[in-house]
Design an enzyme around this catalytic site. Structure first.
Site, PDB file in Angstrom:
ATOM      1  N   CYS A 135      77.106 -15.566 -22.305  1.00 44.84           N
ATOM      2  CA  CYS A 135      76.339 -14.882 -23.263  1.00 44.84           C
ATOM      3  C   CYS A 135      76.743 -13.338 -22.711  1.00 44.84           C
ATOM      4  O   CYS A 135      76.907 -13.099 -21.503  1.00 44.84           O
ATOM      5  CB  CYS A 135      74.800 -14.706 -22.838  1.00 44.84           C
ATOM      6  N   GLU A 178      72.070 -17.674 -31.116  1.00 43.84           N
ATOM      7  CA  GLU A 178      71.610 -16.181 -31.358  1.00 43.84           C
ATOM      8  C   GLU A 178      70.301 -16.134 -31.711  1.00 43.84           C
ATOM      9  O   GLU A 178      69.383 -15.177 -31.361  1.00 43.84           O
ATOM     10  CB  GLU A 178      72.499 -15.908 -32.421  1.00 43.84           C
TER      11      GLU A 178
END
Length: 193
Positions: A135, A178
């Protein structure tokens, strides 16, 4: 003449209101130099708290604003930055707590990025498989996370038109990652220990 003044006043109010974005959000959208935005990361205590927050919905008024166009352009530049490239980005990762993500569509020709506004996973289908994840907001860490290999996603596009789409494979995994950001969930909360 009164009508012209009224129209001008309404236009000024629209500009002053930033198309529905708050003053703080507008500040973030336009901050810094160039198109690449500052990434919010867990390395900073204030940033970490922001990443753990729930995002607010996007509105049609926001989508029609210059701020929205700027935010889209800058989020794409940030996720495509060759120095720190990703396959998806959520608005909270650049400091805007709105339900908006950009996802690279590996399931479409040319692998384009698409924006999903107010995305909602309405079904998780198929088996869950462990796969490696990282991430942009969790630098230098990677882990194995179990994700469904197919989802049904309801969202609005950049014209605020509602869609429902069945997404499979790696793109489905990116979408789940997401959308988690919009609810203050990070992949490290789900990774295999």
């Amino acid at each position: 003449m009164k009508k012209l003044i009224l129209v001008f006043s309404c236009a000024l109010m629209f500009v002053a209101c930033g198309g529905g974005f708050t003053a703080k959000e507008r500040e973030v959208i336009y901050s810094g130099e160039g198109d690449i935005m500052r990434l919010v990361t867990i390395a900073d205590k204030v940033d970490s708290l922001l990443l753990r927050s729930t995002s607010k919905p996007m509105t049609e008024k926001m989508v029609q604003s210059e701020e929205f166009a700027t935010l889209c352009r800058r989020m794409l530049a940030t996720v495509k930055d060759p120095a720190n490239e990703g396959v998806g980005i959520a608005a909270p990762q650049v400091g805007v707590l709105r339900r908006m993500v950009a996802v690279q569509r590996f399931d479409k020709q040319g692998e384009p990025f698409e924006f999903f506004l107010n995305p909602e996973i309405v079904a998780l289908m198929g088996e869950q498989k462990f796969g490696g994840e990282g991430c942009l907001s969790v630098p230098n860490q990677y882990g194995q996370v179990a994700r469904s290999q197919q989802i049904v996603l309801r969202y609005r596009d950049c014209n605020f038109v509602e869609h429902t789409d069945t997404i499979s494979g790696f793109t489905a995994v990116i979408c789940q990652h997401e959308v988690d950001h919009l609810d203050g969930v990070l992949y490290i909360d789900k990774k295999l220990k």
